[in-house]
Design an enzyme around this catalytic site. Structure first.
Site, mmCIF file in Angstrom:
data_model
loop_
_atom_site.group_PDB
_atom_site.id
_atom_site.type_symbol
_atom_site.label_atom_id
_atom_site.label_comp_id
_atom_site.label_asym_id
_atom_site.label_seq_id
_atom_site.Cartn_x
_atom_site.Cartn_y
_atom_site.Cartn_z
ATOM 1 N N ALA A 56 4.038 21.824 -3.354
ATOM 2 C CA ALA A 56 3.275 20.917 -2.494
ATOM 3 C C ALA A 56 3.756 19.503 -2.778
ATOM 4 C CB ALA A 56 1.783 21.039 -2.759
ATOM 5 N N SER A 59 2.077 12.002 -0.433
ATOM 6 C CA SER A 59 2.668 10.661 -0.378
ATOM 7 C C SER A 59 2.802 10.000 -1.748
ATOM 8 C CB SER A 59 1.853 9.766 0.551
ATOM 9 O OG SER A 59 0.491 9.805 0.194
ATOM 10 N N GLN A 62 3.985 14.979 -6.257
ATOM 11 C CA GLN A 62 4.242 16.352 -5.842
ATOM 12 C C GLN A 62 3.820 17.295 -6.964
ATOM 13 O OE1 GLN A 62 8.428 15.997 -4.947
ATOM 14 N NE2 GLN A 62 9.033 17.163 -6.749
ATOM 15 N N VAL A 63 3.671 18.574 -6.614
ATOM 16 C CA VAL A 63 3.084 19.537 -7.545
ATOM 17 C C VAL A 63 4.063 20.667 -7.843
ATOM 18 C CG1 VAL A 63 1.110 21.038 -7.985
ATOM 19 C CG2 VAL A 63 0.813 18.989 -6.580
ATOM 20 N N LYS A 77 0.968 17.829 -11.550
ATOM 21 C CA LYS A 77 1.042 16.824 -10.493
ATOM 22 C C LYS A 77 1.883 15.674 -11.043
ATOM 23 C CE LYS A 77 -2.001 13.797 -7.761
ATOM 24 N NZ LYS A 77 -3.420 13.450 -7.482
ATOM 25 N N ASP A 215 -12.024 11.393 -0.967
ATOM 26 C CA ASP A 215 -10.790 11.591 -0.192
ATOM 27 C C ASP A 215 -10.729 13.039 0.320
ATOM 28 O OD1 ASP A 215 -8.352 10.969 0.935
ATOM 29 O OD2 ASP A 215 -7.205 11.242 -0.918
#
Length: 266
Positions: A56, A59, A62-63, A77, A215
């Site tokens: 994944a 912005s 990334q993971v 992460k 969020d």
């Protein structure tokens, strides 16, 4: 804005949705370099296995999947290189635009555009500190664990040993993205029941805990196979004081009861 089809045309919404979890990733070699630099050890000494490819990418980070020496599956992460510098430059542009809007469009002035940019700046710079996010995740989990009646929300474990300002280590969880209604139906879920669970979870966060996920775009909400709601990404959280909870609750009830006087009073 990716959730606001009432404000923007569909074509732009589709592009903004890609920023949730589908941004082109940086290379796995760079990810490994970043991890090794943060912990000052070769990747082989840190993990039994580390996935070279990101599964994944958003912005800001990334993971990557990884397996600890004890066999536990986790995700890392990893913050994008130089992202702070990019964000700081973007915020300067936003201040300039806000200043132009405030001077040239009187109706926008009432919304205090520069104040909105300042609020965004404070939030996003906190979000760049993954230790701050790990504290938020643990606080969120503690609220859920202390609530014996909450059977709707799944909490993710944080691995403090492998967490720094630029790397966050979390339990690996599998679920279905909340907007993937076809897959949810195929798994036997009733979307109206899931909607109710999500609403209950959110109402508890705001009105009982006073600490809520700020969020909640679709890339940050999964439905687990047991039907629990799982929130991801705790970089941006909101807090609300007891007095404000009471006032907000009265307003909520007044709106539901269509009581104009009570709405004005609240």
């Amino acid at each position: 804005l990716s959730n606001r089809a009432d404000l923007l045309p569909r074509e732009l919404i589709i592009q903004l949705e890609k920023l949730q979890d589908n941004v082109p990733p940086f290379s796995g070699d760079i990810a490994i370099e970043l991890v090794q630099s943060e912990f000052n050890k070769p990747i082989e000494q840190l993990f039994f296995h580390f996935d070279h490819e990101a599964f994944a990418s958003a912005s800001m980070a990334q993971v990557h999947k990884a397996v600890l020496k004890n066999g536990e599956r986790i995700v890392l992460k990893i913050q994008r290189p130089n992202i702070r510098k990019i964000i700081v430059e973007d915020i300067k542009v936003m201040y300039t635009l806000a200043d132009i809007f405030a001077k040239r469009i009187p109706t926008i002035r009432a919304f205090d555009p520069k104040g909105l940019v300042k609020n965004f700046e404070d939030s996003i710079l906190k979000e760049l500190d993954f230790i701050h996010e790990s504290v938020n995740a643990n606080r969120f989990a503690k609220n859920i664990e202390n609530d014996q009646e909450d059977q709707t929300t799944y909490t993710i474990k944080v691995y403090k040993k492998f967490t720094t300002q630029k790397i966050l280590a979390l339990e690996y969880v599998q679920g279905t993205k909340i907007t993937d209604s076809g897959r949810l139906k195929a798994k036997g879920f009733d979307n109206s029941i899931l909607a109710k669970k999500l609403a209950i979870s959110y109402i508890k966060q705001v009105f009982e805990y006073g600490f809520f996920h700020a969020d909640p775009h679709p890339g940050n909400i999964l439905i687990m196979d047991n039907g629990e709601v799982c929130f991801l990404d705790f970089g941006m959280m909101g807090s609300i004081m007891k007095h404000d909870i009471k006032m907000f609750g009265l307003l909520f009830l007044a709106v539901k009861g269509k009581d104009i006087r009570a709405i004005i009073k609240a």
